[in-house]
Design a protein around this motif. Structure first.
Motif, PDB file in Angstrom:
ATOM      1  N   ASP A 104       6.967  -3.204   4.629  1.00  0.00           N
ATOM      2  CA  ASP A 104       6.414  -2.302   4.154  1.00  0.00           C
ATOM      3  C   ASP A 104       6.732  -2.543   2.601  1.00  0.00           C
ATOM      4  OD1 ASP A 104       6.452   1.573   3.237  1.00  0.00           O
ATOM      5  OD2 ASP A 104       5.121   0.069   2.810  1.00  0.00           O
ATOM      6  N   THR A 105       5.528  -2.032   1.820  1.00  0.00           N
ATOM      7  CA  THR A 105       5.691  -2.912   0.683  1.00  0.00           C
ATOM      8  C   THR A 105       6.713  -3.166  -0.148  1.00  0.00           C
ATOM      9  OG1 THR A 105       3.218  -1.863   0.814  1.00  0.00           O
ATOM     10  CG2 THR A 105       4.215  -2.576  -1.603  1.00  0.00           C
ATOM     11  N   ASN A 106       7.241  -4.240  -0.909  1.00  0.00           N
ATOM     12  CA  ASN A 106       7.880  -4.306  -2.195  1.00  0.00           C
ATOM     13  C   ASN A 106       6.761  -5.181  -2.790  1.00  0.00           C
ATOM     14  OD1 ASN A 106       9.356  -5.240  -3.895  1.00  0.00           O
ATOM     15  ND2 ASN A 106      10.405  -6.365  -2.131  1.00  0.00           N
ATOM     16  N   ASP A 107       6.438  -5.017  -3.307  1.00  0.00           N
ATOM     17  CA  ASP A 107       5.080  -5.861  -4.468  1.00  0.00           C
ATOM     18  C   ASP A 107       5.613  -6.880  -5.755  1.00  0.00           C
ATOM     19  OD1 ASP A 107       6.187  -3.645  -6.167  1.00  0.00           O
ATOM     20  OD2 ASP A 107       4.223  -2.948  -6.433  1.00  0.00           O
ATOM     21  N   PRO A 120      10.065  -4.741   3.051  1.00  0.00           N
ATOM     22  CA  PRO A 120      10.463  -5.951   3.220  1.00  0.00           C
ATOM     23  C   PRO A 120      11.120  -6.752   2.074  1.00  0.00           C
ATOM     24  CG  PRO A 120       8.698  -6.197   3.465  1.00  0.00           C
ATOM     25  CD  PRO A 120       8.882  -5.383   3.001  1.00  0.00           C
ATOM     26  N   PRO A 121      12.203  -8.123   1.805  1.00  0.00           N
ATOM     27  CA  PRO A 121      13.228  -8.644   0.463  1.00  0.00           C
ATOM     28  C   PRO A 121      11.502  -9.699   0.278  1.00  0.00           C
ATOM     29  CG  PRO A 121      14.324  -9.418   2.931  1.00  0.00           C
ATOM     30  CD  PRO A 121      12.899  -8.130   3.425  1.00  0.00           C
ATOM     31  N   LEU A 122      12.119  -9.836  -1.267  1.00  0.00           N
ATOM     32  CA  LEU A 122      10.992 -11.121  -1.391  1.00  0.00           C
ATOM     33  C   LEU A 122      11.571 -11.891  -1.620  1.00  0.00           C
ATOM     34  CD1 LEU A 122       8.302  -8.427  -3.493  1.00  0.00           C
ATOM     35  CD2 LEU A 122       8.153  -9.738  -0.392  1.00  0.00           C
ATOM     36  N   THR A 123      11.539 -13.453  -1.898  1.00  0.00           N
ATOM     37  CA  THR A 123      11.992 -14.872  -1.371  1.00  0.00           C
ATOM     38  C   THR A 123      11.266 -15.325  -2.519  1.00  0.00           C
ATOM     39  OG1 THR A 123      12.920 -14.672   1.107  1.00  0.00           O
ATOM     40  CG2 THR A 123      12.742 -16.416  -0.666  1.00  0.00           C
ATOM     41  N   HIS A 129      -0.109  -5.066   2.407  1.00  0.00           N
ATOM     42  CA  HIS A 129      -0.836  -5.359   1.261  1.00  0.00           C
ATOM     43  C   HIS A 129      -0.330  -6.700   0.581  1.00  0.00           C
ATOM     44  CE1 HIS A 129      -1.999  -1.422   1.894  1.00  0.00           C
ATOM     45  NE2 HIS A 129      -0.447  -0.563   1.781  1.00  0.00           N
ATOM     46  N   THR A 130       0.662  -7.765   1.240  1.00  0.00           N
ATOM     47  CA  THR A 130       1.180  -9.285   0.496  1.00  0.00           C
ATOM     48  C   THR A 130      -0.320  -9.231   0.175  1.00  0.00           C
ATOM     49  OG1 THR A 130       2.912  -9.130   1.574  1.00  0.00           O
ATOM     50  CG2 THR A 130       1.725 -11.377   0.353  1.00  0.00           C
ATOM     51  N   PRO A 131      -0.533 -10.401  -1.157  1.00  0.00           N
ATOM     52  CA  PRO A 131      -2.128 -10.864  -1.372  1.00  0.00           C
ATOM     53  C   PRO A 131      -2.410 -11.861  -0.462  1.00  0.00           C
ATOM     54  CG  PRO A 131      -0.627 -10.545  -3.526  1.00  0.00           C
ATOM     55  CD  PRO A 131       0.219 -10.364  -2.191  1.00  0.00           C
TER      56      PRO A 131
END
Length: 809
Positions: A235-238, A329-332, A147-149
């Motif tokens: 999995d989603t981390n938005d 997952p972590p966002l950077t 679901h990452t844009p």
């Protein structure tokens, strides 16, 4: 419209002026020789003919020591002294020489001597495509949530290429796939690849994607490098962390202590829990030296100094930083920290002697170059500005060259080795930092001697007093001259200037030792023949060209008692010294019988004569005057007196060793009638003789009186004009004996005179001064004698009597 037209005209004028200034600048720069050579060329490859381009004579390059005095530390270039060609000495790697994409220029200093010249040659090393793009790691892993844009970008490792911007990384290509594409962004001179999501991910359909990123440079042919990219779908981390600044720019002073806080990063995440917890890290593309200098606290975001920061090594640091949450997952998020290092004055100037002459002739002209000096400072801006100075009170100065911080050490005045044989020169270089730093360097320059001083005699003229009858070949005098120069320039030889061989030229009878100046008389001199003469001695040094000086030697011959008295009268007809005199028996006491006349060729005491009776028949009848030689009767004759009497008279001079002569007078006593005829004839002769004698006596009296008056005036004048520069010159000590109390001898060369009395040594120096009508004679021992003017008059009478005796003779 008019405004626009006027504005356009001003723009055209500005463009023309800028073009003119640019053209002048290009012309000025083009005045320096500049070559270009590619890296990786073979050793021995020709770069250019420096001698030809500089207009130098190729045949004199080796003699003038044509050479490179500065340049690369590894001696990349050399010059051929036979043809003046600049060639490659070692293989050139531009990437090792120069960092960045700027012009890689190597400045060479080329020196030729006799005369000393320095030329500057620039060699530009051009880049060739000899390096392929490389990645710091073999692969890169991404964890991307579903679901990452689409359009989301992920920074990938950028490839490094050691070549310049022309041959550097030009583009990135990504292997064929359906979900990802690559986008390249320019950041200053670097191209950064980003992984772009062009299609939504579906973990259930495909959980992992394997991609290949290819970096291609701009060379011809191009070179490339690859990076394995792995994408794991999470999995989603938005919500991802967001930095407070897109770019952090700050300044940091060099040499700050370890542990100094540089800055604190601040990133926020709107998620909660582990998806909102931010962890900081440094980018993976950083160089090893950056990682050795800075530390990033992952929890607080503090960037701390952990190594030495040196402005002279690195002026700007660029740190790629990341902020990641702990979601799955972590966002950077990415940001850049640009740290600009501020220079401080921590480097003292460095003084380098390019060429140095330790020995310089004293006749060098002002402006002669002694040394070329280069001064450098590793600091920048005001901390790298240098002021150079030289020690005071030295005949040298620093002259700046057209190139900054290049100086020539030259003479600024005439050198004189006799005043300064060597000189210590201290050169000081001080920068303009706060506080300023200085460097000192001391040079010792020795001044070489040239023949610029002629031999000099201590006194001129010189006076030599020499007693007559000297031994031929014996040394009579010695002269000595001095020369301020050194070595052969100070070696002196002596010679006598020979005259014209005339009657008064005595140089043929004088010789000199050319090495020590000892003077020898080749003949015995006679005072009665010559009393004074002079000659010149020349002293010549051994320099080239030689210099000389001369001195006049005035020689005064001193008399000695070498002539015995000569009896002039009475002399008999046959020439013997025995004469017969007849006198009447009826003469009274005091009657002048005759007069003994004698002459001595010597002067002074040696020529002063005394008369005495050696033998007489009757001591009561005749008497002899000691000084005049007159024989007179002491009483009247009686009938019992003998008719004939014999007198033997001795005439002695007053020399140290007295010489004498004898005369015999036979006196016959006759009756008055017999004596009358003889007396008449004798009287007539005597009258004629006395008239002549009176005439000569008047001339002698006038001459002696005038001489006496002039002598007294000269004595008094010289007494008042005495100077301390003249010293007494003593005659040789000769002992005199006799009864004369009025002999005067004059001492030449100073203002002293000598009165010699009975048993008085000539060596007793008497100072003559005036005290009323009395002459004060000051002896060397301190005792004084006063001789009144009437005593001098009495002296004059004796002198007149002396001349009278000679005239009578």
């Amino acid at each position: 419209m008019a405004y626009r037209r006027q504005r356009r005209i001003w723009e055209y004028c500005w463009i023309a002026l800028s073009f003119s200034l640019l053209l002048c600048f290009v012309m000025q720069v083009s005045a320096q020789i500049r070559y270009s050579v590619s890296e990786e060329v073979k050793e021995g490859s020709m770069v250019g003919n420096v001698a030809k381009d500089l207009g130098l004579d190729v045949s004199s390059l080796a003699q003038r020591k044509f050479r490179i005095v500065s340049g690369s530390k590894d001696i990349l270039f050399q010059v051929n002294q036979n043809n003046g060609v600049l060639y490659v000495h070692k293989k050139i790697d531009r990437e090792q020489l120069c960092d960045g994409n700027g012009v890689c220029l190597i400045n060479l200093k080329i020196v030729v001597e006799n005369p000393l010249e320095i030329h500057y040659v620039g060699v530009e090393v051009t880049d060739v495509n000899d390096n392929s793009p490389t990645f710091s790691e073999r692969g890169q892993h991404f964890e991307i949530a579903e679901h990452t844009p689409t359009g989301t970008r992920f920074q990938m490792q950028s490839a490094r290429d050691a070549d310049t911007s022309i041959n550097n990384v030009r583009l990135y290509k990504l292997s064929q796939n359906d979900h990802f594409d690559v986008e390249v962004r320019d950041r200053e001179e670097e191209k950064i690849p980003f992984l772009i999501l062009k299609k939504p991910l579906d973990r259930e359909n495909k959980a992992e994607h394997r991609l290949l990123l290819t970096a291609i440079d701009g060379g011809n042919p191009p070179r490339s490098g690859t990076l394995n990219v792995t994408v794991t779908v999470l999995d989603t981390n938005d919500n991802r962390p967001v930095f407070s600044q897109e770019t952090y720019t700050l300044r940091l002073q060099e040499n700050v202590p370890i542990g100094t806080l540089v800055t604190q990063l601040n990133a926020t995440d709107l998620d909660e829990g582990s998806n909102g917890a931010v962890v900081y890290s440094l980018g993976r593309n950083l160089e090893r030296k950056v990682l050795d200098i800075f530390h990033l606290d992952s929890a607080t975001g503090d960037i701390i100094v952990k190594g030495k920061i040196d402005f002279e090594e690195t002026e700007v640091f660029k740190l790629d930083v990341q902020a990641s949450d702990e979601g799955q997952p972590p966002l950077t998020a990415e940001s850049v920290v640009i740290i600009k290092v501020t220079d401080i004055n921590d480097n003292a100037p460095d003084i380098e002697m390019i060429s140095f002459s330790k020995l310089i002739p004293e006749d060098s002209k002002p402006g002669t170059v002694i040394s070329l000096i280069s001064i450098t400072d590793k600091d920048s801006d005001i901390n790298g500005k240098i002021l150079a100075s030289i020690s005071k009170n030295v005949p040298f100065e620093l002259k700046p060259s057209f190139q900054e911080n290049m100086y020539s050490l030259v003479t600024k005045g005439q050198l004189d080795r006799e005043l300064m044989s060597h000189c210590d020169i201290t050169i000081t270089a001080t920068d303009l930092g706060q506080p300023p730093l200085s460097t000192f360097k001391t040079l010792t320059v020795h001044v070489a001697d040239v023949n610029d001083n002629m031999p000099v005699f201590l006194h001129s003229p010189l006076e030599l007093y020499m007693i007559e009858n000297n031994a031929p070949g014996a040394s009579i005098f010695s002269v000595s001259a001095s020369d301020k120069d050194l070595n052969e320039n100070a070696i002196i030889s002596y010679q006598i200037i020979r005259g014209d061989q005339t009657k008064n030229d005595m140089t043929s009878f004088i010789n000199i030792n050319p090495e020590n100046g000892n003077i020898y008389a080749l003949k015995s001199f006679d005072f009665e023949t010559i009393k004074t003469f002079n000659f010149q001695v020349v002293a010549t040094d051994s320099g080239t060209p030689s210099l000389n000086g001369n001195v006049t030697v005035n020689v005064f011959i001193l008399d000695e008692n070498d002539n015995a008295p000569v009896i002039l009268s009475p002399v008999s007809t046959n020439g013997s010294t025995e004469a017969v005199e007849e006198i009447p028996r009826n003469v009274n006491a005091g009657h002048l019988v005759t007069k003994v006349r004698a002459y001595d060729a010597d002067i002074g005491y040696n020529g002063w004569l005394l008369f005495s009776l050696q033998e007489i028949t009757d001591h009561t009848l005749f008497g002899l005057d000691r000084y005049t030689g007159q024989i007179r009767t002491l009483r009247s004759f009686t009938e019992t007196d003998e008719a004939e009497h014999k007198l033997v008279i001795v005439v002695k001079d007053n020399g140290n060793v007295s010489l004498s002569a004898t005369a015999t007078v036979i006196i016959k006593v006759v009756e008055p009638k017999e004596a009358f005829a003889a007396s008449d004839i004798k009287s007539m002769e005597q009258n004629h003789e006395e008239n002549s004698l009176t005439f000569y006596l008047i001339i002698t009296l006038g001459s002696v009186s005038a001489l006496f008056l002039v002598s007294v005036i000269v004595l008094i004048s010289m007494q008042f004009s005495k100077t301390s520069e003249n010293s007494s010159k003593y005659l040789q000590d000769t002992n005199f004996d006799g009864t004369l109390c009025h002999s005067i001898q004059y001492r030449s060369g100073d203002k002293r005179y000598m009165l010699v009395g009975p048993r008085m040594s000539v060596g007793s120096a008497l100072d003559l001064s005036s005290k009323g009508n009395t002459l004060v004679l000051n002896r060397g021992g301190g005792s004084c004698e006063e001789v009144r003017i009437d005593a001098i008059i009495t002296l004059n009478k004796h002198i007149l009597q002396f001349f009278f005796n000679i005239s009578c003779a």
